[in-house]
Motif scaffolding. Structure first.
Motif, PDB file in Angstrom:
ATOM      1  N   ILE A  98     -38.629 -41.515  33.060  1.00 51.24           N
ATOM      2  CA  ILE A  98     -37.570 -42.112  32.255  1.00 51.24           C
ATOM      3  C   ILE A  98     -36.440 -42.609  33.146  1.00 51.24           C
ATOM      4  N   GLY A  99     -36.190 -43.908  33.101  1.00 49.95           N
ATOM      5  CA  GLY A  99     -35.006 -44.469  33.738  1.00 49.95           C
ATOM      6  C   GLY A  99     -33.838 -44.310  32.770  1.00 49.95           C
ATOM      7  N   ALA A 100     -32.881 -43.459  33.136  1.00 53.62           N
ATOM      8  CA  ALA A 100     -31.843 -43.075  32.175  1.00 53.62           C
ATOM      9  C   ALA A 100     -30.462 -43.083  32.820  1.00 53.62           C
ATOM     10  N   PRO A 101     -29.699 -44.158  32.657  1.00 51.98           N
ATOM     11  CA  PRO A 101     -28.325 -44.140  33.155  1.00 51.98           C
ATOM     12  C   PRO A 101     -27.460 -43.230  32.303  1.00 51.98           C
ATOM     13  N   MET A 102     -26.349 -42.778  32.877  1.00 48.53           N
ATOM     14  CA  MET A 102     -25.372 -42.027  32.088  1.00 48.53           C
ATOM     15  C   MET A 102     -24.436 -43.013  31.392  1.00 48.53           C
ATOM     16  N   TYR A 103     -24.349 -42.911  30.076  1.00 47.73           N
ATOM     17  CA  TYR A 103     -23.394 -43.686  29.293  1.00 47.73           C
ATOM     18  C   TYR A 103     -22.458 -42.716  28.584  1.00 47.73           C
ATOM     19  N   ASN A 104     -21.170 -42.805  28.880  1.00 43.28           N
ATOM     20  CA  ASN A 104     -20.184 -41.984  28.181  1.00 43.28           C
ATOM     21  C   ASN A 104     -20.543 -40.500  28.231  1.00 43.28           C
ATOM     22  N   PHE A 105     -20.869 -40.039  29.440  1.00 43.55           N
ATOM     23  CA  PHE A 105     -21.201 -38.647  29.741  1.00 43.55           C
ATOM     24  C   PHE A 105     -22.574 -38.218  29.229  1.00 43.55           C
ATOM     25  N   SER A 106     -23.330 -39.115  28.576  1.00 38.19           N
ATOM     26  CA  SER A 106     -24.608 -38.709  28.003  1.00 38.19           C
ATOM     27  C   SER A 106     -25.661 -39.789  28.234  1.00 38.19           C
ATOM     28  N   ILE A 107     -26.650 -39.874  27.356  1.00 36.72           N
ATOM     29  CA  ILE A 107     -27.750 -40.822  27.537  1.00 36.72           C
ATOM     30  C   ILE A 107     -27.546 -42.056  26.666  1.00 36.72           C
ATOM     31  N   ALA A 133     -35.069 -40.619  36.277  1.00 36.54           N
ATOM     32  CA  ALA A 133     -34.387 -41.404  37.307  1.00 36.54           C
ATOM     33  C   ALA A 133     -33.043 -41.832  36.739  1.00 36.54           C
ATOM     34  N   GLY A 134     -31.980 -41.158  37.167  1.00 38.04           N
ATOM     35  CA  GLY A 134     -30.668 -41.369  36.573  1.00 38.04           C
ATOM     36  C   GLY A 134     -29.715 -42.137  37.469  1.00 38.04           C
ATOM     37  N   ALA A 135     -28.691 -42.700  36.856  1.00 37.97           N
ATOM     38  CA  ALA A 135     -27.624 -43.373  37.596  1.00 37.97           C
ATOM     39  C   ALA A 135     -26.313 -43.066  36.889  1.00 37.97           C
ATOM     40  N   ARG A 136     -25.282 -42.738  37.694  1.00 47.06           N
ATOM     41  CA  ARG A 136     -23.980 -42.398  37.131  1.00 47.06           C
ATOM     42  C   ARG A 136     -22.891 -43.189  37.833  1.00 47.06           C
ATOM     43  N   GLY A 137     -21.892 -43.631  37.072  1.00 44.12           N
ATOM     44  CA  GLY A 137     -20.806 -44.403  37.656  1.00 44.12           C
ATOM     45  C   GLY A 137     -19.931 -43.594  38.584  1.00 44.12           C
ATOM     46  N   GLY A 138     -19.779 -42.304  38.273  1.00 40.66           N
ATOM     47  CA  GLY A 138     -18.996 -41.402  39.115  1.00 40.66           C
ATOM     48  C   GLY A 138     -19.876 -40.346  39.731  1.00 40.66           C
ATOM     49  N   SER A 139     -19.261 -39.244  40.129  1.00 45.55           N
ATOM     50  CA  SER A 139     -20.023 -38.132  40.699  1.00 45.55           C
ATOM     51  C   SER A 139     -19.936 -36.935  39.767  1.00 45.55           C
ATOM     52  N   TYR A 140     -21.102 -36.434  39.380  1.00 41.78           N
ATOM     53  CA  TYR A 140     -21.182 -35.305  38.461  1.00 41.78           C
ATOM     54  C   TYR A 140     -21.993 -34.166  39.067  1.00 41.78           C
ATOM     55  N   ALA A 141     -22.112 -34.173  40.381  1.00 42.79           N
ATOM     56  CA  ALA A 141     -22.883 -33.149  41.072  1.00 42.79           C
ATOM     57  C   ALA A 141     -22.224 -31.782  40.895  1.00 42.79           C
TER      58      ALA A 141
END
Length: 203
Positions: A98-107, A133-141
């Motif tokens: 699943i290619g899943a970007p983070m939108y508004n803290f979620s999916i 396979a995720g992508a986030r605008g910031g860092s949430y590590a």
């Protein structure tokens, strides 16, 4: 031969999550089914879908092969016509990518709509592996200030492992992708590049 179900959900035609999922898919040695949930959105569930779920619970049916046994009304049949191909694709997969970007803290809503359509009471996918396979605008590590706001990986991990009873759920993220467009993140573009490089290598 192992079978891969490959889903993309980014609203962007060119995106980091799509790049990452494509990297994994390129190395796949078996057969593959592909769906672009953003380009061809799955409709949200309606009342007829909930009626099917209620009937499955009442009849104590947990085997997907018998889900259609409870479908009766024209409205339920129309709902099942949406569900059936999606469910068959999921059940046929050895690995779900699943290619899943983070939108508004979620999916993305497109991904949530797919999840809702293919999820039924006491449904098990034990033995199926999931790669996100995720992508986030910031860092949430872990350990970062925004880690508590990560309802992206946490939701997917809790749901896939918890509801589907799946043991193998793996996440690979490219972080700080907004460093390309947000002047406030200019100084962190090196971290963005390193994160993307590490994610591509991992996949």
């Amino acid at each position: 031969m192992p079978h891969l179900l490959h889903l993309d959900s980014s609203a962007r035609r060119s995106s980091f999550s799509r790049e990452l999922s494509a990297r994994y898919a390129a190395g796949w040695a078996g057969t593959r089914t592909y769906r672009d949930l953003a380009a061809e959105p799955i409709p949200v569930i309606g009342e007829a879908w909930t009626e099917i779920c209620d009937a499955l619970l009442t009849a104590k049916i947990t085997d997907p092969a018998h889900y259609a046994d409870v479908v009766e009304t024209p409205e339920q049949k129309a709902a099942w016509a949406v569900v059936e191909p999606l469910l068959n694709e999921l059940l046929e997969a050895d690995v779900v990518l699943i290619g899943a970007p983070m939108y508004n803290f979620s999916i993305p809503a497109a991904l949530k709509a797919w999840i809702d359509q293919v999820t039924f009471p006491r449904m098990s996918l034990k033995g199926t592996a999931f790669v996100i396979a995720g992508a986030r605008g910031g860092s949430y590590a872990p350990g970062t200030p925004r880690a508590p706001f990560d309802h992206h990986e946490r939701y997917l991990r809790d749901f896939i492992a918890g509801h589907y009873d799946v043991d193998d759920v793996r996440f690979v993220h490219a972080e700080l992708t907004n460093a390309l467009v947000d002047p406030h993140l200019d100084a962190r573009d090196g971290e963005r590049k390193a994160s993307l490089e590490a994610a591509l290598k991992a996949l």
